[in-house]
Design a protein around this motif. Structure first.
Motif, PDB file in Angstrom:
ATOM      1  N   GLU A  14     -26.964 102.432 -67.866  1.00  0.00           N
ATOM      2  CA  GLU A  14     -28.123 103.328 -68.629  1.00  0.00           C
ATOM      3  C   GLU A  14     -29.295 103.233 -68.459  1.00  0.00           C
ATOM      4  O   GLU A  14     -30.252 103.569 -69.320  1.00  0.00           O
ATOM      5  N   ARG A  15     -29.805 102.614 -67.436  1.00  0.00           N
ATOM      6  CA  ARG A  15     -31.335 102.263 -66.776  1.00  0.00           C
ATOM      7  C   ARG A  15     -31.926 101.276 -67.741  1.00  0.00           C
ATOM      8  O   ARG A  15     -32.976 101.388 -67.768  1.00  0.00           O
ATOM      9  N   ARG A  16     -31.017 100.379 -68.204  1.00  0.00           N
ATOM     10  CA  ARG A  16     -31.605  99.480 -69.237  1.00  0.00           C
ATOM     11  C   ARG A  16     -32.284  98.353 -68.305  1.00  0.00           C
ATOM     12  O   ARG A  16     -31.908  97.563 -67.498  1.00  0.00           O
ATOM     13  N   GLU A  17     -33.494  98.041 -68.439  1.00  0.00           N
ATOM     14  CA  GLU A  17     -34.539  97.342 -67.600  1.00  0.00           C
ATOM     15  C   GLU A  17     -33.910  95.814 -67.793  1.00  0.00           C
ATOM     16  O   GLU A  17     -33.682  95.241 -66.607  1.00  0.00           O
ATOM     17  N   SER A  18     -33.577  95.365 -68.886  1.00  0.00           N
ATOM     18  CA  SER A  18     -33.196  93.895 -68.909  1.00  0.00           C
ATOM     19  C   SER A  18     -32.032  93.644 -68.095  1.00  0.00           C
ATOM     20  O   SER A  18     -31.708  92.632 -67.464  1.00  0.00           O
ATOM     21  N   LYS A  19     -31.032  94.815 -68.221  1.00  0.00           N
ATOM     22  CA  LYS A  19     -29.809  94.293 -67.585  1.00  0.00           C
ATOM     23  C   LYS A  19     -29.799  94.642 -66.154  1.00  0.00           C
ATOM     24  O   LYS A  19     -29.262  93.941 -65.379  1.00  0.00           O
ATOM     25  N   LEU A  20     -30.815  95.734 -65.697  1.00  0.00           N
ATOM     26  CA  LEU A  20     -30.688  95.727 -64.062  1.00  0.00           C
ATOM     27  C   LEU A  20     -31.477  94.370 -63.565  1.00  0.00           C
ATOM     28  O   LEU A  20     -30.939  93.808 -62.571  1.00  0.00           O
ATOM     29  N   ILE A  21     -32.581  93.997 -64.302  1.00  0.00           N
ATOM     30  CA  ILE A  21     -33.205  92.627 -63.700  1.00  0.00           C
ATOM     31  C   ILE A  21     -32.477  91.658 -63.627  1.00  0.00           C
ATOM     32  O   ILE A  21     -32.528  90.851 -62.650  1.00  0.00           O
ATOM     33  N   SER A  22     -31.540  91.322 -64.680  1.00  0.00           N
ATOM     34  CA  SER A  22     -30.899  90.037 -64.774  1.00  0.00           C
ATOM     35  C   SER A  22     -29.769  90.215 -63.868  1.00  0.00           C
ATOM     36  O   SER A  22     -29.510  89.172 -63.255  1.00  0.00           O
ATOM     37  N   THR A  23     -29.072  91.450 -63.696  1.00  0.00           N
ATOM     38  CA  THR A  23     -27.900  91.508 -62.498  1.00  0.00           C
ATOM     39  C   THR A  23     -28.514  91.462 -61.326  1.00  0.00           C
ATOM     40  O   THR A  23     -27.850  90.649 -60.752  1.00  0.00           O
ATOM     41  N   PHE A  24     -29.677  91.871 -60.999  1.00  0.00           N
ATOM     42  CA  PHE A  24     -30.123  91.875 -59.663  1.00  0.00           C
ATOM     43  C   PHE A  24     -30.463  90.286 -59.197  1.00  0.00           C
ATOM     44  O   PHE A  24     -29.947  89.721 -58.102  1.00  0.00           O
ATOM     45  N   VAL A  25     -31.212  89.761 -59.936  1.00  0.00           N
ATOM     46  CA  VAL A  25     -31.703  88.323 -59.669  1.00  0.00           C
ATOM     47  C   VAL A  25     -30.514  87.487 -59.829  1.00  0.00           C
ATOM     48  O   VAL A  25     -30.454  86.497 -58.989  1.00  0.00           O
ATOM     49  N   SER A  26     -29.323  87.554 -60.570  1.00  0.00           N
ATOM     50  CA  SER A  26     -28.470  86.562 -60.536  1.00  0.00           C
ATOM     51  C   SER A  26     -27.378  86.541 -59.441  1.00  0.00           C
ATOM     52  O   SER A  26     -27.071  85.735 -59.045  1.00  0.00           O
ATOM     53  N   THR A  27     -27.173  88.169 -59.020  1.00  0.00           N
ATOM     54  CA  THR A  27     -26.385  88.433 -57.914  1.00  0.00           C
ATOM     55  C   THR A  27     -26.988  87.588 -56.576  1.00  0.00           C
ATOM     56  O   THR A  27     -26.676  87.065 -55.710  1.00  0.00           O
ATOM     57  N   PHE A  28     -28.291  88.013 -56.644  1.00  0.00           N
ATOM     58  CA  PHE A  28     -28.942  87.640 -55.337  1.00  0.00           C
ATOM     59  C   PHE A  28     -29.070  86.010 -55.225  1.00  0.00           C
ATOM     60  O   PHE A  28     -29.209  85.276 -54.255  1.00  0.00           O
ATOM     61  N   THR A  29     -29.413  85.494 -56.391  1.00  0.00           N
ATOM     62  CA  THR A  29     -29.581  83.787 -56.424  1.00  0.00           C
ATOM     63  C   THR A  29     -28.046  83.083 -56.249  1.00  0.00           C
ATOM     64  O   THR A  29     -28.004  82.193 -55.600  1.00  0.00           O
ATOM     65  N   ALA A  30     -27.023  83.806 -56.698  1.00  0.00           N
ATOM     66  CA  ALA A  30     -25.666  83.099 -56.615  1.00  0.00           C
ATOM     67  C   ALA A  30     -25.331  83.460 -54.959  1.00  0.00           C
ATOM     68  O   ALA A  30     -25.046  82.366 -54.424  1.00  0.00           O
ATOM     69  N   ALA A  31     -25.748  84.399 -54.184  1.00  0.00           N
ATOM     70  CA  ALA A  31     -25.183  84.781 -52.938  1.00  0.00           C
ATOM     71  C   ALA A  31     -26.196  83.634 -52.365  1.00  0.00           C
ATOM     72  O   ALA A  31     -25.752  83.151 -51.207  1.00  0.00           O
ATOM     73  N   TYR A  32     -27.285  83.767 -52.235  1.00  0.00           N
ATOM     74  CA  TYR A  32     -28.303  82.639 -51.596  1.00  0.00           C
ATOM     75  C   TYR A  32     -27.782  81.117 -51.574  1.00  0.00           C
ATOM     76  O   TYR A  32     -27.738  80.646 -50.644  1.00  0.00           O
ATOM     77  N   ASN A  33     -27.208  80.711 -52.827  1.00  0.00           N
ATOM     78  CA  ASN A  33     -26.862  79.290 -53.052  1.00  0.00           C
ATOM     79  C   ASN A  33     -25.479  79.206 -52.086  1.00  0.00           C
ATOM     80  O   ASN A  33     -25.088  78.240 -51.693  1.00  0.00           O
ATOM     81  N   GLN A  34     -24.714  80.078 -52.527  1.00  0.00           N
ATOM     82  CA  GLN A  34     -23.353  80.330 -51.884  1.00  0.00           C
ATOM     83  C   GLN A  34     -23.408  80.239 -50.118  1.00  0.00           C
ATOM     84  O   GLN A  34     -22.799  79.889 -49.514  1.00  0.00           O
ATOM     85  N   LEU A  35     -24.562  81.081 -49.650  1.00  0.00           N
ATOM     86  CA  LEU A  35     -24.464  80.971 -48.282  1.00  0.00           C
ATOM     87  C   LEU A  35     -25.528  80.241 -47.457  1.00  0.00           C
ATOM     88  O   LEU A  35     -25.612  80.195 -46.500  1.00  0.00           O
ATOM     89  N   TRP A  36     -26.012  79.018 -48.420  1.00  0.00           N
ATOM     90  CA  TRP A  36     -26.999  78.316 -47.981  1.00  0.00           C
ATOM     91  C   TRP A  36     -26.386  77.422 -46.945  1.00  0.00           C
ATOM     92  O   TRP A  36     -27.158  77.314 -45.617  1.00  0.00           O
ATOM     93  N   SER A  37     -25.423  76.741 -46.944  1.00  0.00           N
ATOM     94  CA  SER A  37     -24.803  75.980 -45.827  1.00  0.00           C
ATOM     95  C   SER A  37     -24.263  76.730 -44.743  1.00  0.00           C
ATOM     96  O   SER A  37     -24.693  76.020 -43.681  1.00  0.00           O
ATOM     97  N   VAL A  38     -24.072  78.001 -44.929  1.00  0.00           N
ATOM     98  CA  VAL A  38     -23.528  78.711 -43.697  1.00  0.00           C
ATOM     99  C   VAL A  38     -24.932  79.015 -42.893  1.00  0.00           C
ATOM    100  O   VAL A  38     -24.599  79.067 -41.572  1.00  0.00           O
ATOM    101  N   HIS A  39     -25.982  79.238 -43.388  1.00  0.00           N
ATOM    102  CA  HIS A  39     -27.056  79.509 -42.374  1.00  0.00           C
ATOM    103  C   HIS A  39     -28.176  78.290 -42.270  1.00  0.00           C
ATOM    104  O   HIS A  39     -28.733  78.275 -41.328  1.00  0.00           O
ATOM    105  N   MET A  40     -27.987  77.319 -43.264  1.00  0.00           N
ATOM    106  CA  MET A  40     -29.049  76.225 -43.078  1.00  0.00           C
ATOM    107  C   MET A  40     -28.493  75.155 -42.619  1.00  0.00           C
ATOM    108  O   MET A  40     -29.273  74.275 -41.958  1.00  0.00           O
ATOM    109  N   GLY A  41     -27.092  75.072 -42.417  1.00  0.00           N
ATOM    110  CA  GLY A  41     -26.609  73.881 -41.796  1.00  0.00           C
ATOM    111  C   GLY A  41     -26.074  72.919 -42.784  1.00  0.00           C
ATOM    112  O   GLY A  41     -26.651  72.662 -44.142  1.00  0.00           O
ATOM    113  N   PRO A  42     -24.980  72.108 -42.689  1.00  0.00           N
ATOM    114  CA  PRO A  42     -24.455  71.037 -43.558  1.00  0.00           C
ATOM    115  C   PRO A  42     -25.380  70.018 -43.553  1.00  0.00           C
ATOM    116  O   PRO A  42     -25.185  69.033 -44.492  1.00  0.00           O
TER     117      PRO A  42
END
Length: 269
Positions: A90-118
């Motif tokens: 419903e275009r609620r600001e708090s929901k939008l920013i928290s969802t985007f930043v948490s999804t992005f951060t989770a993906a970044y951490n999950q993909l870290w070893s794939v791109h930065m190496g073991p």
């Protein structure tokens, strides 16, 4: 939720609903990434592995949140453009920013070893974290100006960093000396330093470094109508198509008119 005598605390909650029929941009920024990049020995002035990691994390967000029609990224930031008719949360600001930043951060951490190496595991005491903000832009022109600002900023910063690190790594200058050398210089001065002292033609630098990354969803056979005009079943079908749609990665100019004239569907939602 069960009623209780404690439920009155809900009256303190406040929601900020973003203006309807405006472009929403969610910008995700790295927190303390100068120290973070030093900690994990990012290559200077640009680490292609780290940029690829940012881009792949942004693609995860785009696949998960289909209201994103375009994203632009550079260095440790990403801007996600949501279509004007977006009704997510419903275009609620708090929901939008928290969802985007948490999804992005989770993906970044999950993909870290794939791109930065073991060989560069993340240290719990030095984890990558991001913040985010939401801004609404009322017109197509202002949205274009926002994206142009981010791409112009990418070029300015990259030219400075390329010259700065050439002075440090190839010219054996200290960081302080290099910063003083570049103080009050213009673009032509930095280009001259790069070419005359280090044989570097800035025009030949990779486009991803100079122009950043544009991500677009290739929406073949997708209705792209206002969700309010579709039935629930139609919405589900369109959502599935959007989640499976190819995400195109570009490293080109978006400040000029050519980019937009060739892709009128972006601003037409």
């Amino acid at each position: 939720m069960a009623n209780s005598r404690f439920e009155y605390v809900r009256s303190f909650e406040r929601e900020n609903y973003l203006l309807p029929d405006t472009w929403i941009v969610i910008r995700v920024d790295g927190r303390g990434f100068h120290r973070f990049s030093d900690r994990y020995n990012f290559e200077k002035p640009n680490d292609l592995r780290a940029l690829t990691l940012m881009n792949e994390s942004a693609k995860v967000v785009m696949r998960d949140i289909t209201d994103v029609i375009l994203a632009y990224g550079d260095s440790d930031e990403y801007s996600f453009v949501l279509r004007k008719q977006c009704q997510l949360f419903e275009r609620r600001e708090s929901k939008l920013i928290s969802t985007f930043v948490s999804t992005f951060t989770a993906a970044y951490n999950q993909l870290w070893s794939v791109h930065m190496g073991p060989d560069a595991p993340l240290d719990v005491g030095h984890m990558p974290t991001f913040d985010s903000r939401a801004v609404v832009y009322p017109s197509d022109k202002i949205l274009r100006d926002y994206l142009s600002w981010r791409q112009a900023d990418c070029h300015i910063n990259n030219l400075y960093n390329t010259t700065f690190w050439a002075l440090v790594l190839k010219g054996n200058q200290t960081r302080t000396a290099a910063a003083l050398r570049l103080k009050d210089t213009f673009s032509k001065d930095k280009n001259e330093i790069l070419f005359s002292e280090f044989g570097i033609n800035y025009n030949n630098e990779p486009e991803i470094f100079k122009k950043g990354t544009i991500l677009l969803r290739v929406t073949k056979d997708v209705t792209l109508k206002n969700p309010q005009d579709l039935s629930e079943r139609q919405l589900q079908r369109e959502e599935k198509k959007l989640k499976k749609a190819e995400i195109q990665e570009l490293h080109i100019d978006l400040i000029g008119d050519d980019f937009w004239n060739e892709r009128p569907w972006i601003l037409n939602n």
